[in-house]
Design a protein around this motif. Structure first.
Motif, PDB file in Angstrom:
ATOM      1  N   CYS A  35       0.827  -1.210   0.000  1.00  0.00           N
ATOM      2  CA  CYS A  35       0.000   0.000   0.000  1.00  0.00           C
ATOM      3  C   CYS A  35       0.862   1.261   0.000  1.00  0.00           C
ATOM      4  O   CYS A  35       0.718   2.109  -0.867  1.00  0.00           O
ATOM      5  CB  CYS A  35      -0.921  -0.030   1.214  1.00  0.00           C
ATOM      6  N   ARG A  48      -6.857 -11.020   1.763  1.00  0.00           N
ATOM      7  CA  ARG A  48      -7.836 -10.110   1.153  1.00  0.00           C
ATOM      8  C   ARG A  48      -9.232 -10.720   1.160  1.00  0.00           C
ATOM      9  O   ARG A  48     -10.211 -10.038   0.893  1.00  0.00           O
ATOM     10  CB  ARG A  48      -7.423  -9.755  -0.269  1.00  0.00           C
ATOM     11  N   GLN A  49      -9.312 -12.003   1.457  1.00  0.00           N
ATOM     12  CA  GLN A  49     -10.597 -12.689   1.590  1.00  0.00           C
ATOM     13  C   GLN A  49     -10.375 -13.917   2.454  1.00  0.00           C
ATOM     14  O   GLN A  49      -9.265 -14.414   2.575  1.00  0.00           O
ATOM     15  CB  GLN A  49     -11.173 -13.084   0.230  1.00  0.00           C
ATOM     16  N   LYS A  80      -5.529   0.410   9.412  1.00  0.00           N
ATOM     17  CA  LYS A  80      -6.453   1.296   8.687  1.00  0.00           C
ATOM     18  C   LYS A  80      -7.387   0.499   7.780  1.00  0.00           C
ATOM     19  O   LYS A  80      -8.575   0.796   7.683  1.00  0.00           O
ATOM     20  CB  LYS A  80      -5.679   2.311   7.844  1.00  0.00           C
ATOM     21  N   GLY A  81      -6.826  -0.497   7.106  1.00  0.00           N
ATOM     22  CA  GLY A  81      -7.629  -1.312   6.202  1.00  0.00           C
ATOM     23  C   GLY A  81      -8.744  -2.043   6.924  1.00  0.00           C
ATOM     24  O   GLY A  81      -9.887  -2.067   6.458  1.00  0.00           O
ATOM     25  N   HIS A  82      -8.436  -2.623   8.081  1.00  0.00           N
ATOM     26  CA  HIS A  82      -9.463  -3.338   8.837  1.00  0.00           C
ATOM     27  C   HIS A  82     -10.506  -2.379   9.410  1.00  0.00           C
ATOM     28  O   HIS A  82     -11.663  -2.760   9.578  1.00  0.00           O
ATOM     29  CB  HIS A  82      -8.839  -4.181   9.951  1.00  0.00           C
ATOM     30  N   GLN A  83     -10.117  -1.153   9.695  1.00  0.00           N
ATOM     31  CA  GLN A  83     -11.078  -0.171  10.187  1.00  0.00           C
ATOM     32  C   GLN A  83     -12.031   0.270   9.078  1.00  0.00           C
ATOM     33  O   GLN A  83     -13.203   0.541   9.320  1.00  0.00           O
ATOM     34  CB  GLN A  83     -10.356   1.046  10.769  1.00  0.00           C
ATOM     35  N   LYS A  84     -11.522   0.337   7.860  1.00  0.00           N
ATOM     36  CA  LYS A  84     -12.299   0.858   6.742  1.00  0.00           C
ATOM     37  C   LYS A  84     -13.091  -0.222   6.004  1.00  0.00           C
ATOM     38  O   LYS A  84     -14.190   0.026   5.529  1.00  0.00           O
ATOM     39  CB  LYS A  84     -11.355   1.556   5.764  1.00  0.00           C
ATOM     40  N   TYR A  85     -12.541  -1.423   5.908  1.00  0.00           N
ATOM     41  CA  TYR A  85     -13.155  -2.481   5.105  1.00  0.00           C
ATOM     42  C   TYR A  85     -13.353  -3.747   5.918  1.00  0.00           C
ATOM     43  O   TYR A  85     -12.543  -4.061   6.786  1.00  0.00           O
ATOM     44  CB  TYR A  85     -12.264  -2.842   3.907  1.00  0.00           C
ATOM     45  N   LYS A  86     -14.384  -4.482   5.564  1.00  0.00           N
ATOM     46  CA  LYS A  86     -14.606  -5.807   6.134  1.00  0.00           C
ATOM     47  C   LYS A  86     -14.035  -6.816   5.142  1.00  0.00           C
ATOM     48  O   LYS A  86     -14.280  -6.720   3.942  1.00  0.00           O
ATOM     49  CB  LYS A  86     -16.100  -6.047   6.343  1.00  0.00           C
ATOM     50  N   VAL A  87     -13.263  -7.787   5.635  1.00  0.00           N
ATOM     51  CA  VAL A  87     -12.692  -8.811   4.761  1.00  0.00           C
ATOM     52  C   VAL A  87     -13.837  -9.736   4.319  1.00  0.00           C
ATOM     53  O   VAL A  87     -14.535 -10.296   5.156  1.00  0.00           O
ATOM     54  CB  VAL A  87     -11.594  -9.620   5.486  1.00  0.00           C
ATOM     55  N   PRO A  88     -14.039  -9.882   3.001  1.00  0.00           N
ATOM     56  CA  PRO A  88     -15.148 -10.735   2.540  1.00  0.00           C
ATOM     57  C   PRO A  88     -14.874 -12.214   2.808  1.00  0.00           C
ATOM     58  O   PRO A  88     -13.729 -12.657   2.828  1.00  0.00           O
ATOM     59  CB  PRO A  88     -15.220 -10.461   1.036  1.00  0.00           C
TER      60      PRO A  88
END
Length: 108
Positions: A35, A48-49, A80-88
């Motif tokens: 990133c 990522r999943q 930051k990624g875990h705060q912003k997105y839910k892992v599908p």
């Protein structure tokens, strides 16, 4: 409970299988965050999943994933990624629609 699941997952991330797999991910990514490019400090191999068995409801072991769904992140980008997105979560062993089911040799 969710807390028990997190503890169980955390214990898997201490296993030698995960350590070896995590090193492969980081090495493939040049030992840098995909990133922001940071290469100093702790780096994390990130899924990522997640994959979950439809029948057993068990998640795939963390080191059994394809490298295609893994990326290297620094601690800050990972958080930051875990705060912003839910892992599908993707299910496998899911019965396909219109597939005949068999019980005792009889299709229905």
């Amino acid at each position: 409970t969710p807390t028990d699941q997190l503890r169980a997952y955390a214990s898997l991330l201490k296993r030698p299988e995960w350590e070896a797999f995590s090193k492969k991910v980081k090495s493939r990514d040049g030992n840098a965050c995909t990133c922001c490019g940071q290469s100093s400090g702790p780096l994390h191999a990130h899924h990522r999943q997640y994959h979950r068995d439809e029948k057993t409801r068990e998640y795939k072991l963390p080191w059994k994933y394809s490298l295609k769904v893994m990326i290297t992140l620094c601690e800050q980008c990972h958080t930051k990624g875990h705060q912003k997105y839910k892992v599908p979560v993707f299910f496998f062993n899911r019965p396909r629609p219109n597939t005949p089911r068999v019980m005792n040799g009889l299709k229905f």
